[in-house]
Scaffold this motif. Structure first.
Motif, PDB file in Angstrom:
ATOM      1  N   ILE A  56      -3.123   8.044   5.784  1.00 20.76           N
ATOM      2  CA  ILE A  56      -3.330   9.501   5.758  1.00 20.76           C
ATOM      3  C   ILE A  56      -4.070   9.814   4.461  1.00 20.76           C
ATOM      4  O   ILE A  56      -3.535   9.588   3.368  1.00 20.76           O
ATOM      5  N   ILE A  57      -5.285  10.312   4.549  1.00 24.15           N
ATOM      6  CA  ILE A  57      -6.146  10.476   3.375  1.00 24.15           C
ATOM      7  C   ILE A  57      -6.568  11.939   3.220  1.00 24.15           C
ATOM      8  O   ILE A  57      -6.997  12.578   4.184  1.00 24.15           O
ATOM      9  N   GLY A  58      -6.459  12.444   1.993  1.00 21.12           N
ATOM     10  CA  GLY A  58      -6.883  13.806   1.695  1.00 21.12           C
ATOM     11  C   GLY A  58      -8.254  13.841   1.040  1.00 21.12           C
ATOM     12  O   GLY A  58      -8.902  12.813   0.815  1.00 21.12           O
ATOM     13  N   ILE A 100      -5.741   9.080   9.661  1.00 19.69           N
ATOM     14  CA  ILE A 100      -5.542  10.532   9.721  1.00 19.69           C
ATOM     15  C   ILE A 100      -6.108  11.122   8.440  1.00 19.69           C
ATOM     16  O   ILE A 100      -5.810  10.641   7.343  1.00 19.69           O
ATOM     17  N   THR A 101      -6.952  12.137   8.547  1.00 25.44           N
ATOM     18  CA  THR A 101      -7.442  12.820   7.352  1.00 25.44           C
ATOM     19  C   THR A 101      -6.942  14.257   7.335  1.00 25.44           C
ATOM     20  O   THR A 101      -6.744  14.876   8.385  1.00 25.44           O
ATOM     21  N   ILE A 102      -6.731  14.771   6.113  1.00 21.85           N
ATOM     22  CA  ILE A 102      -6.250  16.135   5.916  1.00 21.85           C
ATOM     23  C   ILE A 102      -7.266  16.890   5.065  1.00 21.85           C
ATOM     24  O   ILE A 102      -7.532  16.511   3.918  1.00 21.85           O
ATOM     25  N   TYR A 144      -7.690  10.734  13.660  1.00 25.12           N
ATOM     26  CA  TYR A 144      -7.316  12.137  13.811  1.00 25.12           C
ATOM     27  C   TYR A 144      -7.709  12.892  12.537  1.00 25.12           C
ATOM     28  O   TYR A 144      -7.531  12.384  11.434  1.00 25.12           O
ATOM     29  N   THR A 145      -8.261  14.074  12.705  1.00 23.85           N
ATOM     30  CA  THR A 145      -8.615  14.908  11.554  1.00 23.85           C
ATOM     31  C   THR A 145      -7.904  16.248  11.667  1.00 23.85           C
ATOM     32  O   THR A 145      -7.916  16.883  12.722  1.00 23.85           O
ATOM     33  N   PHE A 146      -7.263  16.663  10.571  1.00 24.99           N
ATOM     34  CA  PHE A 146      -6.522  17.923  10.546  1.00 24.99           C
ATOM     35  C   PHE A 146      -6.892  18.722   9.313  1.00 24.99           C
ATOM     36  O   PHE A 146      -7.280  18.155   8.287  1.00 24.99           O
TER      37      PHE A 146
END
Length: 410
Positions: A308-310, A339-341, A362-364
């Motif tokens: 999960i990467i910001g 997953i990116t935030i 997934y991108t959020f």
């Protein structure tokens, strides 16, 4: 209100009438208050002769500083910057905490723009300098990688005559600094045979890293808490620095055993659904991202690896390009789920896919939907890395909710 603290001295550039001032207060009127403050800091610092370690670099500054502090405080009185407090707008108050009994000062240098290290250096006057590594960061002020390297290289100018500079022999960008005019002694750390402090047989152990340190034809077994090869480099720099201050390598090695790994620096937790969670949400650069992904791969060899990467901040006009570089790192090192935030972090995901990464991506924009997804896809065979910036509220909220002890509102 101030009378219990009398007698007091007030330095000011404001006008006061005598009747406005408390009794027993001495007033010193100056033309420019800020200029007077800096003159006082410079004068105060000049009253003390002591070892001062100044640490700069893209990643590892705070950990290296805390390691040095930990090793020295067993038998010395140390002044140091607090956590990663290295703001270029700081007023260097830590210098005023130096006293006659202080044995050494350990300082994380400011660098947000060219001139920061040079300007601050004339006040803290380091005798030992450390460059941990140089990636790409603070490009909103330094503009280019070359400008950023040059800004880091200012540390050579501020180290006192006959001082010491400790550098990684393997860091490509550090090698681009012109060191031909440096007046002191250069000490190299790393894995190459030419290094003054050399690490071999690097391996993962429970709760940290073990390696063999070679120095002056002698070998030492070293254990350092915290995972990743980068942690070995932090330990090498720390041992090299304290060695210059008279601490033997054997003694430093014993003291490193009890070093407390820093909060949100690749911290391991029990995660939701009996998963393993690696919380690395203190800061993010491409340099630290690479280290974090390598740790994820090493610890997750037999597990499903979720990254999960910001967003990476302080990049200025180079933001798009560096987020693409981050995507390339993710593609090359590899994970099982990405997953990116955040809006800019999405660039990483898109670039990794463009390069051929064939995994669920997934991108959020926020943490809520990401958490709902993770509850469904993680289990006791999953290891999660969450990597982001200390100022990213969604990333920090998600990291908190992914810990097993957390009970977020549904």
């Amino acid at each position: 209100m101030l009378e219990p603290y009398s007698p007091l001295i007030l330095v000011t550039d404001c006008e006061y009438k005598q009747k406005e001032l408390p009794k027993d207060l001495i007033l010193i009127k100056v033309v420019n208050l800020e200029e007077a403050y800096w003159k006082f800091v410079l004068y105060y610092r000049s009253q003390f002769q002591l070892p001062v370690v100044a640490i700069t670099g893209t990643s590892g500054k705070t950990t290296t500083k805390e390691m040095i502090k930990h090793i020295l405080t067993f038998d010395k009185k140390i002044t140091a910057t607090t956590l990663s407090n290295n703001s270029r707008t700081a007023f260097l108050q830590y210098l005023l905490s130096i006293e006659d009994e202080t044995d050494a000062a350990i300082i994380e240098t400011p660098v947000g723009s060219p001139g920061d290290i040079r300007n601050a250096g004339k006040y803290f006057k380091p005798t030992i300098g450390i460059i941990t590594n140089i990636g790409e960061h603070h490009l909103n002020y330094c503009k280019t990688l070359e400008g950023y390297i040059e800004a880091k290289g200012e540390i050579l100018e501020v180290i006192e005559n006959n001082g010491v500079l400790i550098i990684s022999s393997e860091d490509v960008n550090t090698s681009k600094i012109d060191m031909s005019k440096f007046r002191g002694h250069i000490i190299k750390i790393g894995k190459h045979e030419s290094c003054d402090f050399r690490a071999t047989q690097i391996r993962y152990k429970q709760n940290g890293m073990k390696f063999t340190l070679h120095h002056k034809k002698k070998k030492y077994d070293i254990f350092v808490p915290g995972f990743g090869e980068h942690q070995v480099y932090n330990a090498l720099a720390s041992i090299a620095a304290v060695y210059q201050m008279g601490v033997s390598i054997s003694k430093a090695a014993i003291r490193l055993h009890s070093f407390q790994h820093l909060n949100k620096h690749l911290q391991i937790f029990e995660g939701i659904n009996d998963s393993i969670l690696i919380d690395d949400t203190w800061s993010i650069t491409t340099t630290s991202l690479q280290s974090a992904l390598e740790v994820l791969n090493e610890l997750g060899k037999s597990k499903k690896k979720v990254a999960i990467i910001g967003t990476i901040t302080d990049l200025g006009a180079s933001g798009y390009r560096i987020h693409e570089q981050a995507g390339e790192l993710i593609h090359d090192i590899g994970v099982d789920v990405l997953i990116t935030i955040g809006g800019h972090a999405k660039i990483m995901a898109e670039h990794a896919v463009k390069l051929g990464m064939d995994i669920p991506v997934y991108t959020f924009r926020n943490d809520t939907l990401a958490y709902q997804l993770l509850r469904k896809i993680v289990d006791n065979n999953t290891i999660i890395l969450i990597k982001g910036d200390m100022y990213s509220k969604p990333v920090h909220e998600l990291a908190k909710n992914l810990k097993k002890s957390s009970n977020p509102s549904e």
